[in-house]
Enzyme design. Structure first.
Site, PDB file in Angstrom:
ATOM      1  N   ASP A  11       0.859  -1.183   0.000  1.00 14.53           N
ATOM      2  CA  ASP A  11       0.000   0.000   0.000  1.00 14.53           C
ATOM      3  C   ASP A  11       0.896   1.235   0.000  1.00 14.53           C
ATOM      4  O   ASP A  11       1.777   1.370   0.856  1.00 14.53           O
ATOM      5  CB  ASP A  11      -0.897   0.028   1.239  1.00 14.53           C
ATOM      6  CG  ASP A  11      -1.986  -1.029   1.201  1.00 14.53           C
ATOM      7  OD1 ASP A  11      -2.299  -1.530   0.109  1.00 14.53           O
ATOM      8  OD2 ASP A  11      -2.530  -1.360   2.276  1.00 14.53           O
ATOM      9  N   ASP A 130     -13.576  -4.141  -2.239  1.00 19.94           N
ATOM     10  CA  ASP A 130     -13.483  -3.985  -0.790  1.00 19.94           C
ATOM     11  C   ASP A 130     -14.817  -4.397  -0.181  1.00 19.94           C
ATOM     12  O   ASP A 130     -15.803  -3.657  -0.249  1.00 19.94           O
ATOM     13  CB  ASP A 130     -13.141  -2.540  -0.427  1.00 19.94           C
ATOM     14  CG  ASP A 130     -11.775  -2.131  -0.966  1.00 19.94           C
ATOM     15  OD1 ASP A 130     -10.910  -3.018  -1.092  1.00 19.94           O
ATOM     16  OD2 ASP A 130     -11.580  -0.941  -1.262  1.00 19.94           O
TER      17      ASP A 130
END
EC number: 4.3.2.10
Length: 257
Positions: A11, A130
């Site tokens: 990330d 997600d």
């Protein structure tokens, strides 16, 4: 039998690799290129880079480090973050990425998936989803703009329906990010992944929950996913990739060693 893939996830926020818990409270864990090089040398099959605030902040993933990563590693890598147009996708691929991943922009405009697939081919179009388990309704829902806690919002989509929609639009692969499990290292959500596997005809990557080598074994053997993505167990040195692959091989899971 196709070998199962081990995929470290990096990330990226403001040019650094970060990691949070359940998509919140991110801390810096290192620099992009050295970490990418390390994981490639340790035996990762592929890498995924998420510029986690790009979509929420209405910008596109920073291309400056993509070419530097491409120069240093010899395994495939995928990039994600705010890609909304054919031109933006073409640029990222031209800088050396093998795949592009779309998440929030696809929720805003699902036809983007079909346009990208028409232009570049299904094989390099990955959809990130997600998924959040809502206990009050006993359902799995898709969230958007999750890279910035203040910008995160609910969508109209149930996870199962969105999985079917993105396949209809032409995606080549799906990464299911299970938000409830993210960063807590309690194991992958086998129940949800198995349910999605039953309706998913493209490669499925599990994301969220890895804490032990047994968690990888279980997600491959019980949910039959094609790849397992993880971050904190690799960033913190809890699991060594070569040792993990040997463990999986010893447990009759086909991997590249």
């Amino acid at each position: 039998m196709l070998a199962k893939r081990i995929v470290p996830c990096l990330d990226v926020k403001e040019g650094k690799v970060v990691k949070g818990v359940q998509f919140r409270n991110h801390e810096i864990v290192g620099d992009i290129v050295p970490l990418a090089k390390r994981y490639a040398e340790e035996g990762a099959d592929e890498l995924v880079f998420y510029d986690i605030t790009a979509s929420a902040h209405d910008r596109v993933i920073d291309k400056s480090w993509i070419s530097r990563v491409a120069e240093k590693i010899d395994i495939p890598f995928c990039v994600a973050g705010g890609i909304r147009t054919i031109e933006q996708a073409r640029e990222k691929l031209a800088f050396g990425a093998d795949k592009i991943s779309i998440n929030s922009p696809a929720l805003t405009d699902p036809s983007l998936i079909a346009r990208l697939q028409d232009e570049f081919g299904r094989q390099c179009i990955v959809i990130g989803i997600d998924s959040y388990y809502d206990a009050s309704s006993d359902s799995y829902r898709v969230k958007q703009f999750t890279g910035d806690e203040a910008a995160t919002k609910d969508t109209q989509w149930y996870t199962q329906d969105w999985v079917e929609e993105v396949q209809k639009q032409g995606c080549g692969e799906i990464v299911l990010n299970v938000m409830n499990q993210d960063g807590v290292r309690q194991g992958y959500d086998i129940k949800q992944l198995s349910m999605i596997r039953s309706i998913c005809d493209v490669p499925l990557i599990a994301s969220g929950g890895a804490g032990t080598m047994a968690h990888f074994r279980d997600v491959f053997s019980r949910a039959n996913v094609d790849a397992a993505l993880a971050a904190s167990v690799f960033h913190k040195g809890i699991i060594d990739i070569q040792e993990l692959k040997q463990y999986l091989k010893d447990n009759q899971i086909a991997v590249r060693v």
